[in-house]
Enzyme design. Structure first.
Site, short mmCIF file in Angstrom:
data_model
loop_
_atom_site.label_atom_id
_atom_site.label_comp_id
_atom_site.label_asym_id
_atom_site.label_seq_id
_atom_site.Cartn_x
_atom_site.Cartn_y
_atom_site.Cartn_z
N ASP A 84 0.86 -1.29 -0.05
CA ASP A 84 -0.02 0.15 -0.14
C ASP A 84 1.08 0.93 -0.08
O ASP A 84 1.00 1.96 0.77
CB ASP A 84 -0.93 -0.16 1.66
CG ASP A 84 -1.95 0.79 0.57
OD1 ASP A 84 -1.62 2.16 0.58
OD2 ASP A 84 -2.88 0.98 2.50
N GLU A 115 1.53 2.82 13.25
CA GLU A 115 0.31 2.77 11.74
C GLU A 115 -0.98 1.64 12.56
O GLU A 115 -1.06 1.04 12.17
CB GLU A 115 0.75 2.15 10.85
CG GLU A 115 -0.01 1.53 9.65
CD GLU A 115 -0.91 1.17 9.03
OE1 GLU A 115 -1.81 0.92 10.03
OE2 GLU A 115 -1.25 -0.05 8.42
N GLU A 162 -9.99 -2.72 15.50
CA GLU A 162 -9.25 -3.73 16.16
C GLU A 162 -8.58 -2.41 17.76
O GLU A 162 -7.20 -3.18 18.12
CB GLU A 162 -8.03 -3.97 14.85
CG GLU A 162 -8.16 -4.83 14.11
CD GLU A 162 -7.34 -5.30 13.24
OE1 GLU A 162 -7.31 -6.08 12.32
OE2 GLU A 162 -5.90 -4.37 13.12
N HIS A 182 -5.55 0.10 1.34
CA HIS A 182 -5.95 -1.05 1.57
C HIS A 182 -6.67 -1.03 2.81
O HIS A 182 -7.60 -2.34 2.86
CB HIS A 182 -4.36 -1.99 1.99
CG HIS A 182 -4.34 -1.77 3.92
ND1 HIS A 182 -3.49 -0.64 4.36
CD2 HIS A 182 -4.86 -2.38 5.03
CE1 HIS A 182 -3.59 -1.25 5.25
NE2 HIS A 182 -3.68 -1.79 5.70
#
Length: 407
Positions: free
Chosen positions: A85, A198, A207, A347
């Site tokens: 990405d 990230e 998440e 992505h």
């Protein structure tokens, strides 16, 4: 949470309105000056608690991502997708390489380091020491990668050659890979100057890795330290999507002559991660929430935000779509990227929330409502979404509440 196959469809109206998604897109276009960036900059896409949760009695309703979250990051495939990405990876690379003054002689903490790519960028830019924390089995590979590239303890000669090639006046750096959870590891230093991560998931918050970044910030970051990225914003828009909703949702009404509507209910609850064609967009884009990572508290990941979506043409609305932007405001030049439909694909794609109703809307009419977002009570890495919306238009009068669960 699902994903759909790629497609490139026109909206039912056949119109393409590119006037303005929202003011943030105009702002981000001014962030990067092409003549000041190296070739890596072309990757940037800047130019181009809930009380009533879904029924867990549904098939798989008792299963969450808790058990396999870290294991999923042990396989190289997910890292390959993220590394390829280029919007994501090269934006981080540009931020680090073009702002060496932030990193030179600094101690850096890389939260959720994966392969260690961000740690390598920081070391090459002149960081004094980088601590790369990774909980999955990929930490073992990261250690090998660090050694292979000359950034482990004691490998001074190879590091000197590597660094001199790019930064001739940069001090030597060492990367230490620590395997374990950020909340459980013992960091060899009392404080760090920079935290880089990230951490963004689908829908920005899926998440819930942001909580881990905030934990690290509160425990180790010096008073005037820097968190990168330091700002994230979540947006909402509405789309026409009749063909795919028919294929994905209405399919369960009649499956070879049999009623399987019980599965349709579950399909409606799970948001879909997919790339949305900008031509499908029917309304403006509405800012829902901006998070200042350097100042926010963990509780701020739960919020309720109002929205008002104004139709830009006569069309149908089948779903609302969420996406996010991230910004690095501490750089010499404001830098960031967007995951929106009008930006280069990443992505993360976009998150599609299908509506029970098909809204017939005329240009200028508005869909108003609110979105409530909170970590799931059973597994904080999952996200619960409550959507309230209403339309009082010429052809549609609707008021409804829907619940979604990203897992």
């Amino acid at each position: 949470m699902g994903r759909r196959r790629g497609h490139n469809k026109q909206s039912s109206s056949g119109n393409n309105n590119d006037n303005n998604c929202s003011s943030h897109q105009q702002v981000t276009r001014m962030m990067v000056d092409d003549e000041d960036l190296d070739e890596t900059t072309e990757s940037s896409n800047l130019d181009d608690p809930i009380s009533d949760e879904p029924d867990d009695s549904l098939i798989g309703g008792d299963k969450t991502s808790a058990d396999y979250y870290f294991d999923s990051y042990s396989h190289f495939g997910i890292h390959e997708e993220m590394l390829k990405d280029t919007v994501r990876t090269k934006t981080y690379q540009n931020v680090i390489y073009q702002n060496g003054f932030l990193f030179r002689n600094k101690v850096v903490l890389d939260v959720g380091a994966g392969t260690g790519i961000l740690s390598l960028f920081c070391a090459k830019a002149g960081a004094k020491h980088v601590y790369a924390v990774e909980c999955s089995q990929m930490a073992d590979m990261a250690k090998e990668i660090v050694e292979a590239n000359g950034f482990s303890n004691g490998d001074y000669y190879s590091r000197r050659l590597l660094i001199h090639k790019y930064f001739s006046h940069t001090p030597l750096s060492v990367i230490t890979v620590l395997k374990g959870k950020v909340e459980e590891i013992v960091l060899p230093v009392a404080q760090v100057d920079i935290i880089i991560s990230e951490w963004m998931g689908y829908f920005l918050l899926f998440e819930n890795m942001l909580d881990t970044v905030l934990y690290a910030r509160n425990k180790w970051l010096i008073n005037d330290g820097i968190v990168l990225p330091d700002r994230a914003s979540l947006y909402l828009t509405a789309i026409e999507d009749s063909d795919y909703k028919e294929d994905k949702i209405e399919f369960w009404n009649n499956v070879y002559g049999f009623d399987m509507c019980c599965i349709k209910k579950q399909a409606m609850i799970e948001p879909l991660v997919d790339t949305v064609d900008q031509n499908q967009m029917v309304t403006n884009c509405q800012l829902l929430k901006t998070m200042d990572i350097s100042k926010m508290s963990p509780g701020d990941v739960s919020f309720t935000a109002p929205f008002k979506l104004v139709a830009e043409r006569n069309d149908y609305i089948h779903a609302l779509v969420a996406y996010f932007d991230v910004m690095f405001t501490k750089c010499h030049k404001l830098t960031g990227f967007s995951t929106g439909p009008r930006s280069r694909a990443t992505h993360w794609k976009q998150t599609v929330l299908y509506l029970v109703d098909v809204l017939t809307i005329c240009e200028g009419e508005t869909v108003v409502g609110s979105m409530t977002v909170a970590p799931n009570k059973k597994n904080p890495r999952d996200v619960g979404i409550m959507l309230k919306y209403s339309l009082n238009g010429q052809h549609s009068q609707v008021s409804r509440t829907q619940h979604y669960k990203m897992r």
